[in-house]
Write a protein that holds these residues in place. Structure first.
Motif, short mmCIF file in Angstrom:
data_model
loop_
_atom_site.label_atom_id
_atom_site.label_comp_id
_atom_site.label_asym_id
_atom_site.label_seq_id
_atom_site.Cartn_x
_atom_site.Cartn_y
_atom_site.Cartn_z
N ARG A 68 11.85 79.11 45.44
CA ARG A 68 11.34 79.69 46.69
C ARG A 68 11.61 78.64 47.75
O ARG A 68 10.80 77.74 47.96
N GLY A 69 12.77 78.70 48.36
CA GLY A 69 13.20 77.64 49.26
C GLY A 69 13.56 76.42 48.42
O GLY A 69 14.41 76.50 47.55
N VAL A 70 12.89 75.30 48.65
CA VAL A 70 13.13 74.10 47.85
C VAL A 70 12.08 73.92 46.76
O VAL A 70 12.15 72.99 45.98
N ILE A 71 11.11 74.84 46.69
CA ILE A 71 10.03 74.76 45.72
C ILE A 71 10.39 75.60 44.49
O ILE A 71 10.86 76.73 44.61
N VAL A 72 10.17 75.03 43.31
CA VAL A 72 10.39 75.74 42.05
C VAL A 72 9.05 76.28 41.57
O VAL A 72 8.06 75.56 41.53
N VAL A 73 9.03 77.55 41.21
CA VAL A 73 7.80 78.18 40.71
C VAL A 73 8.02 78.62 39.26
O VAL A 73 9.16 78.79 38.83
N PRO A 74 6.95 78.82 38.50
CA PRO A 74 7.12 79.12 37.07
C PRO A 74 7.47 80.58 36.76
O PRO A 74 7.72 80.89 35.61
N TRP A 75 7.49 81.47 37.75
CA TRP A 75 7.79 82.88 37.48
C TRP A 75 8.95 83.33 38.36
O TRP A 75 8.97 83.04 39.56
N PRO A 76 9.92 84.08 37.81
CA PRO A 76 11.10 84.47 38.60
C PRO A 76 10.82 85.60 39.59
O PRO A 76 9.87 86.35 39.44
N ARG A 77 11.69 85.69 40.56
CA ARG A 77 11.62 86.79 41.54
C ARG A 77 12.25 88.05 40.96
O ARG A 77 13.18 87.97 40.17
N LYS A 78 11.77 89.20 41.40
CA LYS A 78 12.41 90.46 41.04
C LYS A 78 13.52 90.80 42.02
O LYS A 78 14.42 91.57 41.71
N THR A 79 13.43 90.25 43.22
CA THR A 79 14.42 90.47 44.27
C THR A 79 14.93 89.12 44.74
O THR A 79 14.15 88.20 44.96
N CYS A 80 16.23 89.01 44.91
CA CYS A 80 16.81 87.76 45.37
C CYS A 80 16.26 87.40 46.75
O CYS A 80 16.20 88.24 47.65
N GLY A 81 15.85 86.15 46.91
CA GLY A 81 15.27 85.70 48.16
C GLY A 81 16.30 85.45 49.25
O GLY A 81 15.95 85.28 50.41
N LYS A 82 17.58 85.45 48.89
CA LYS A 82 18.62 85.16 49.86
C LYS A 82 19.34 86.43 50.32
O LYS A 82 19.47 86.67 51.51
N CYS A 83 19.80 87.26 49.35
CA CYS A 83 20.58 88.44 49.74
C CYS A 83 19.85 89.76 49.52
O CYS A 83 20.32 90.80 49.95
N GLY A 84 18.69 89.74 48.84
CA GLY A 84 17.89 90.96 48.65
C GLY A 84 18.30 91.82 47.47
O GLY A 84 17.77 92.92 47.31
N LEU A 85 19.20 91.35 46.62
CA LEU A 85 19.62 92.12 45.45
C LEU A 85 18.45 92.28 44.48
O LEU A 85 17.71 91.34 44.23
N GLU A 86 18.27 93.48 43.95
CA GLU A 86 17.22 93.75 42.96
C GLU A 86 17.64 93.14 41.63
O GLU A 86 18.56 93.62 40.99
N LEU A 87 16.97 92.06 41.20
CA LEU A 87 17.33 91.38 39.98
C LEU A 87 16.76 92.04 38.74
O LEU A 87 17.13 91.69 37.61
N ASP A 88 15.86 93.00 38.93
CA ASP A 88 15.30 93.72 37.78
C ASP A 88 16.01 95.03 37.52
O ASP A 88 15.54 95.84 36.73
N ARG A 89 17.15 95.24 38.11
CA ARG A 89 17.97 96.43 37.88
C ARG A 89 19.24 96.02 37.12
O ARG A 89 19.73 94.91 37.32
N PRO A 90 19.77 96.91 36.27
CA PRO A 90 21.01 96.57 35.57
C PRO A 90 22.14 96.28 36.54
O PRO A 90 22.20 96.82 37.64
N ALA A 91 23.06 95.41 36.12
CA ALA A 91 24.19 95.04 36.96
C ALA A 91 25.09 96.24 37.20
O ALA A 91 25.28 97.08 36.31
N GLU A 92 25.61 96.34 38.41
CA GLU A 92 26.49 97.45 38.76
C GLU A 92 27.90 97.15 38.26
O GLU A 92 28.37 96.03 38.34
N SER A 93 28.56 98.18 37.76
CA SER A 93 29.94 97.99 37.26
C SER A 93 30.96 98.32 38.30
O SER A 93 30.80 99.14 39.13
#
Length: 93
Positions: A68-93
């Motif tokens: 989260r910026g320069v801070i590391v947290v113990p739980w991952p984001r579901k949405t990318c903090g930089k580009c907004g990509l949904e990280l909990d969705r399957p990768a698009e082909s």
């Protein structure tokens, strides 16, 4: 498996590793008295086990799911903090 699910599993594994490290240090302290060696072994083990965290990056922009910026947290984001990509969705082909 999505990036978020892999990162979440890593976070859960690290929580268990932390618990085991604490029990290890307490057991050594109880059996042999205060030991900085046991603490050092636990710390180095946790650092070594946490190295895969640096690989959970957004496939679009490369931003890490645990940062989260320069801070590391113990739980991952579901949405990318930089580009907004949904990280909990399957990768698009």
């Amino acid at each position: 498996m999505t990036l978020y699910e892999c990162a979440r599993r890593h976070a859960i594994r690290m929580a268990w590793a932390l618990l085991i490290a604490i029990v290890f240090v307490l057991a050594v302290d109880w059996a042999y008295g205060h030991s900085t060696i046991a603490f050092a072994i636990a710390i180095f083990g946790l650092i070594w086990l946490n190295m895969p965290m640096l690989g959970f990056n957004c496939p679009r922009c490369g931003h890490n799911a645990f940062f989260r910026g320069v801070i590391v947290v113990p739980w991952p984001r579901k949405t990318c903090g930089k580009c907004g990509l949904e990280l909990d969705r399957p990768a698009e082909s």
